[in-house]
Design a protein around this motif. Sequence first.
Motif, short mmCIF file in Angstrom:
data_model
loop_
_atom_site.label_atom_id
_atom_site.label_comp_id
_atom_site.label_asym_id
_atom_site.label_seq_id
_atom_site.Cartn_x
_atom_site.Cartn_y
_atom_site.Cartn_z
N ASP A 214 17.74 36.83 -3.89
CA ASP A 214 17.92 36.58 -5.31
C ASP A 214 17.96 35.08 -5.63
O ASP A 214 18.01 34.70 -6.80
N ILE A 215 18.01 34.25 -4.60
CA ILE A 215 18.12 32.80 -4.83
C ILE A 215 16.84 32.06 -4.44
O ILE A 215 16.50 31.05 -5.03
N VAL A 216 16.16 32.57 -3.43
CA VAL A 216 14.93 31.87 -3.00
C VAL A 216 13.90 31.96 -4.14
O VAL A 216 13.98 32.85 -4.98
N PRO A 217 12.95 31.03 -4.17
CA PRO A 217 11.97 31.05 -5.25
C PRO A 217 11.08 32.28 -5.16
O PRO A 217 10.86 32.80 -4.07
N THR A 218 10.56 32.71 -6.30
CA THR A 218 9.71 33.89 -6.28
C THR A 218 8.37 33.60 -5.61
O THR A 218 7.81 34.45 -4.94
N SER A 219 7.87 32.38 -5.78
CA SER A 219 6.68 32.05 -4.99
C SER A 219 6.95 30.76 -4.20
O SER A 219 7.41 29.76 -4.76
N ILE A 220 6.69 30.86 -2.91
CA ILE A 220 6.98 29.74 -2.02
C ILE A 220 5.74 28.86 -1.88
O ILE A 220 4.67 29.36 -1.52
N PRO A 221 5.86 27.57 -2.19
CA PRO A 221 4.67 26.71 -2.08
C PRO A 221 4.22 26.60 -0.62
O PRO A 221 5.04 26.78 0.30
N PRO A 222 2.93 26.33 -0.38
CA PRO A 222 2.45 26.23 1.00
C PRO A 222 3.10 25.04 1.71
O PRO A 222 3.13 23.94 1.16
N MET A 223 3.65 25.30 2.91
CA MET A 223 4.30 24.23 3.67
C MET A 223 3.95 24.42 5.14
O MET A 223 4.54 25.27 5.81
N PRO A 224 2.98 23.65 5.66
CA PRO A 224 2.59 23.81 7.07
C PRO A 224 3.80 23.56 7.99
O PRO A 224 4.51 22.57 7.83
N ILE A 225 3.99 24.49 8.94
CA ILE A 225 5.16 24.41 9.82
C ILE A 225 5.21 23.08 10.59
O ILE A 225 6.27 22.47 10.73
N ASP A 226 4.05 22.61 11.05
CA ASP A 226 4.06 21.36 11.83
C ASP A 226 4.51 20.16 11.00
O ASP A 226 5.21 19.28 11.49
N TRP A 227 4.13 20.15 9.74
CA TRP A 227 4.57 19.06 8.87
C TRP A 227 6.08 19.12 8.67
O TRP A 227 6.76 18.08 8.65
N LEU A 228 6.58 20.34 8.52
CA LEU A 228 8.03 20.49 8.32
C LEU A 228 8.79 19.98 9.55
O LEU A 228 9.78 19.25 9.44
N LEU A 229 8.27 20.38 10.74
CA LEU A 229 8.91 19.96 11.99
C LEU A 229 8.93 18.44 12.11
O LEU A 229 9.97 17.84 12.41
#
Length: 364
Positions: A304-319
């Motif tokens: 109920d808190i997370v956004p309804t649509s999650i923007p694209p986020m490449p895992i390697d960039w996040l890491l």
Amino acid sequence: MSPEGTHKIVEVTASGRSGYQIVSGARTRLPALMRAAGVDGSACLIVTDDNVAELYGSAIENDLEEAGFDVSTFVVRPGEASKDLEVVANLYRWAFANQVDRATPVVALGGGVVGDLGGFFAATVLRGVPLVHVPTTLVAQVDSSIGGKTGVNHVSGKNLIGSFYRPTLILTDTELLSTLPDREWRNGLSEVLKHALIRDLAFFDWLRTNWDSVLRREEHIVPEMVERAAQIKVDVVIHDELEGGLRRILNFGHTFGHAMERIAGYGSLGHGEAVALGMRAAAFLSAERGADVDIDALGHLLQDIVPTSIPPMPIDWLLQSMRRDKKRVGEVLHVVLLEEIGSAVVASDVTDDELRSALQHALA
Ligand SMILES: NC(=O)c1ccc[n+]([C@@H]2O[C@H](COP(=O)([O-])OP(=O)(O)OC[C@H]3O[C@@H](n4cnc5c(N)ncnc54)[C@H](O)[C@@H]3O)[C@@H](O)[C@H]2O)c1
Ligand SMILES: [Zn+2]
């Protein structure tokens, strides 16, 4: 004796230094509470933003003026961009034009942006004047007004300039929250849930039981929720005012969340939304490491808190972003994990593979 119609949540005292009070009560009690807290100046500076000024500014100004304060108000643009040194410079100019002296209180009336900005201004003008927080967002009432962190952003990063500065008084009026946009409510709920998860199983169970009422902001629920969530932040910061250790657990979900905010592009994910996704990742990682965490029960609330649509986020960039962020400040990567619901630990040995699978789970 506290002025009529108010209720003291807590007296915050740490490291043997004098404390301050967090009081829950109607905003109309502000002048009396300021006097009771020892504010004796006649001038009073209010820092607020456009949205809050429009809703509550003149009522609060009038109350203070009726109580004998000579009030001037500085209104900033809503949003993170106001946490800026140029805005602070304008505040100094305004303060000196209004004959600020060491006794002049600064009232930070608004959300976390106004609290951090107004707090930093109060901490530094004339080397410090009395600071009064009147937090108007859920984030500010349960999190940012408590713990004394003040500051602004720098082109090199968020919150890189600031100081620890104790307020004289925090007045929390949960009625102010009735006008909050829904997205801001959910952003705040993320921090509420975080406090329960790291420190208070009974509060987590209470949130689960009352979750629908919480989402609907029902009047019989909100004051108790805010008070319990605020109390947890107080308990943590009182033990670690200057962030030497324990206070790190407040970063639960934030190491992942900050990277997501950055990679998604600031503004496209709300802070609380990113932290909710981050908590999903951290809870998953905790369970993978054997913690007794019911991922499904937690996931039910988080959805109920997370956004309804999650923007694209490449895992390697996040890491990369998570690792680089820490290197820059000369630290290893600390990830806050749960041992069980209500109890957090800090791990500094988390591998890239673990981070990757936690991120994959959170963003799936
Ligand atoms: N100092 C700390 O320990 C700490 C902790 C957490 C977050 N923060 C900081 O807090 C900031 C975020 O705070 P926030 O989430 O409160 O955001 P915010 O201050 O930007 O407020 C969110 C929005 O709600 C509006 N608003 C505020 N009160 C309202 C009301 N009662 N009714 C209607 N609209 C209202 C504001 O104008 C703004 O548009 C960030 O800058 C973050 O770095 C600081
Ligand atoms: Zn946060």
